[in-house]
Scaffold this motif. Structure first.
Motif, PDB file in Angstrom:
ATOM      1  N   ASP A   1      -1.347   4.251   6.624  1.00 17.09           N
ATOM      2  CA  ASP A   1      -0.837   4.745   5.259  1.00 17.09           C
ATOM      3  C   ASP A   1      -1.563   5.811   4.917  1.00 17.09           C
ATOM      4  OD1 ASP A   1       0.023   4.649   1.675  1.00 17.09           O
ATOM      5  OD2 ASP A   1      -3.229   4.615   1.808  1.00 17.09           O
TER       6      ASP A   1
ATOM      7  N   SER B   1       1.373   3.846  -3.024  1.00 17.90           N
ATOM      8  CA  SER B   1       1.063   5.558  -2.143  1.00 17.90           C
ATOM      9  C   SER B   1       1.979   5.989  -2.925  1.00 17.90           C
ATOM     10  CB  SER B   1       1.340   5.260  -1.162  1.00 17.90           C
ATOM     11  OG  SER B   1      -0.189   5.436  -0.323  1.00 17.90           O
TER      12      SER B   1
ATOM     13  N   THR C   1       1.094  -1.240  -0.215  1.00 16.94           N
ATOM     14  CA  THR C   1       0.129  -0.128  -0.020  1.00 16.94           C
ATOM     15  C   THR C   1       1.043   1.130  -0.290  1.00 16.94           C
ATOM     16  OG1 THR C   1      -1.915  -0.580   1.289  1.00 16.94           O
ATOM     17  CG2 THR C   1      -2.348   1.453   1.349  1.00 16.94           C
ATOM     18  N   LEU C   2       2.239   1.639   0.822  1.00 15.54           N
ATOM     19  CA  LEU C   2       2.630   2.249   0.952  1.00 15.54           C
ATOM     20  C   LEU C   2       3.621   2.787  -0.600  1.00 15.54           C
ATOM     21  CD1 LEU C   2       4.009   2.191   4.462  1.00 15.54           C
ATOM     22  CD2 LEU C   2       2.527   3.598   3.938  1.00 15.54           C
TER      23      LEU C   2
END
Length: 593
Positions: A149, A42, A38-39
């Motif tokens: 996140d 991002s 997820t990071l």
């Protein structure tokens, strides 16, 4: 048991968070992997406005942007791929967590002490297994990931925006801080509304379980409207709590949306001035606007994560309440050698909490291999004695000896393996007749099943069923008559070949012919078993070797039927008022006189 109000006002005790983390800990590696994906997604999303700014700058200078355009397209595709993998890992892990939660609750709910079950609403306990566990799964997985996140994504975006233009960030921050304050003020009310909604759903389930569990009584009493009103009130409370939560969530959405729009307009206005003054380039302004436009993603992730976390904590409080209830310890014990033990009560006393003392120093012995009947007025403590023998409850004083051994010093499973209990209301489980018959003796062979069906006069019933012994008997055995359920309960007990047989009003729903057959069965069983029965029918009582008269929690008298008729006035009164039937008057009138 946990305080049900511990979450009111949006505050949860630290143990609720620790309990939530306990379920997530076994899956920590996968969750950290999902968080890393997820990071990474991002980070790719954060680089896209910068790449766009470089492309616009190069286009203005007449340079080639082919490499940058390919990189931008690749970043977008890779970001989507990372998001897909992360979603799969998160959803799979969330399902595993809810499975762990439900397995733990199932084991605990089934092993609850009877005292805990008696104080609770079964449907409310069930709702904790179903609805509350679902909220926990999202709080421990996607909620936590979104929270982390969203926080890091927001911080990184703000830092990049500060580098691009501190002045534009100042305008944006001023608007967003106002929105943030409004959200912080409202969130405790959202949490409180979520908790009230969860409790109301439990009340609704309890109301429907009450009505459907006694639906014949409800209809026969003309009480449909009262039960509908009762359940409707619970549904309205759930609706009101949910609507309150929706109002606050809408408020949060409107405030955040308005803040984003206001900051967007402010940035365009100020950014136009800065571009005109050549303090920033058009490319920088566009990049800043893209960051501002995408700022909604981490903000929404933060809000979703916070909402999931608070819902999960509210559900965790309710699950903890179950985890703090007393349970019977699980002990693996080998079945004891079959024996025919005596059953003795020595100065046994007991009371149900605030209801006062039910039994006060009860002392008597049911000899091995005989029939002992308990008689007495309602509330004398007869069924309570059976509950103590089965160790559903523990005596407050005194001892119960099974074959000379104090049952309090033995594992419950070991005690119960030697006893069969036919309850007064003869509960049946949803399923087939075979499943109910062999419930206490799952390894019984066909010969034993046929034998017990014949002895309890159920063979004809089974042969007339469409699927024989494998016919479904419906919820709570409602496909059977009361007498058929009674005989099936006795057959189930006999199939177990117990050393002690407890019979609570086992002839209550039988006609005179079936009762006579059942008395013969009991007399036969008593030659190979210790029988302790509660009865209100004279024929059943008079066949007993010993009769114990209970009154107000005390043993008033004991003896045979003939002895008690001459020595105890209460027994004489019971014979006339409760035990006596029209046919019995002819045979007992001379004895009473």
């Amino acid at each position: 048991m946990a305080d049900p109000d511990e979450a009111v006002g949006g505050r949860y005790r630290p143990s609720a968070l620790r309990a939530l983390l306990k379920y997530a800990r076994p899956h920590l590696g996968v969750l950290l992997g999902a968080l890393a994906l997820t990071l990474a997604s991002s980070v790719l999303a954060l680089t896209q406005p910068l790449l766009t700014e470089r492309i616009i700058t190069r286009l203005g200078a007449g340079d080639s942007v082919r490499g940058l355009a390919i990189a931008l397209f690749a970043f977008i595709l890779f970001s989507l791929l990372l998001t897909a993998v992360e979603s799969w890992l998160t959803e799979r892990t969330s399902e595993r967590i809810v499975l762990d939660v439900r397995r733990g609750l199932i084991r605990r709910l089934i092993r609850l002490r009877i005292s805990e079950v008696d104080r609770s609403e079964p449907a409310d306990l069930t709702s904790r297994l179903t609805a509350d566990s679902t909220m926990v799964q999202y709080a421990a997985t996607s909620g936590a990931i979104k929270l982390v996140d969203g926080t890091l994504h927001l911080i990184a975006a703000v830092v990049i925006m500060a580098v691009l233009s501190p002045m534009l960030l100042g305008v944006t921050a001023g608007v967003l801080v106002v929105a943030l304050v409004a959200v912080v003020v409202v969130f405790p009310r959202v949490r409180a509304a979520v908790t009230r909604g969860q409790e109301a759903v439990g009340e609704l389930g309890a109301s429907m379980d009450r009505a459907l569990g006694a639906i014949r009584t409800v209809k026969a009493s003309g009480a449909e409207e009262r039960e509908i009103e009762r359940a409707d009130k619970a549904a309205v409370r759930s609706y009101d709590a949910a609507l309150t939560g929706v109002r606050y969530q809408v408020f949060i959405s409107v405030v955040t949306g308005l803040a984003m729009q206001a900051s967007f307009l402010a940035v365009i206005g100020l950014g136009g001035v800065l571009v005109a003054r050549q303090d920033i380039t058009v490319a920088v302004l566009i990049a800043f606007l893209l960051y501002l436009f995408n700022l909604g993603t981490p903000i929404v992730a933060l809000l979703d994560g916070a909402t999931s976390l608070h819902q999960g904590l509210g559900a965790m409080v309710r699950i903890q309440q179950v985890e703090e209830m007393d349970v019977e310890p699980a002990t693996a014990t080998a079945p004891p050698p079959r024996r025919i033990p005596s059953l003795a009560f020595e100065n046994v006393s007991f009371g149900y909490g605030d209801r006062g003392e039910i039994l006060a120093g009860v002392t008597f012995t049911a000899p091995a291999g005989g029939i002992t009947a308990l008689v007495g007025p309602s509330g004398a403590g007869k069924t309570t004695l059976f509950s103590l023998v089965e160790r559903f409850y523990e005596p407050t004083a005194g001892r119960i000896l099974l074959g000379g051994d104090d049952i309090s010093g033995q594992p419950r499973e070991l005690v119960r393996q030697q006893i069969a209990y036919v309850e007064q209301d003869t509960p049946m489980l949803a399923g087939t007749l075979r499943e109910n018959l062999t419930y206490a003796a799952p390894d019984a062979d066909d010969a034993a099943i046929v034998d017990v069906l014949e002895r309890t006069q159920l063979a004809g019933l089974v042969s007339g069923m469409p699927d024989g012994i494998d016919t479904d008997i419906g919820t709570r055995g409602l496909a059977l008559s009361g007498g058929e359920r009674q005989r099936l309960a006795v057959a189930r007990a006999l199939l177990r070949r117990p050393g002690v047989l407890l019979l609570d009003e086992m002839t209550a729903h039988l006609d005179s012919r079936s009762e006579a057959v059942m008395r013969e069965v009991i007399a036969e069983v008593a030659r190979d078993c210790t029988v302790l029965l509660i009865a209100h029918r004279l024929h059943t009582v008079t066949m007993s070797d010993n009769i114990v008269v209970l009154d107000a929690g005390l043993v008033r008298a004991a003896g045979t039927h003939r002895e008690l008729l001459h020595s105890d006035h209460l027994y004489q009164e019971l014979v006339h008022n409760q035990l006596l039937t029209a046919d019995d008057e002819l045979t007992t009138g001379s004895l009473v006189s």
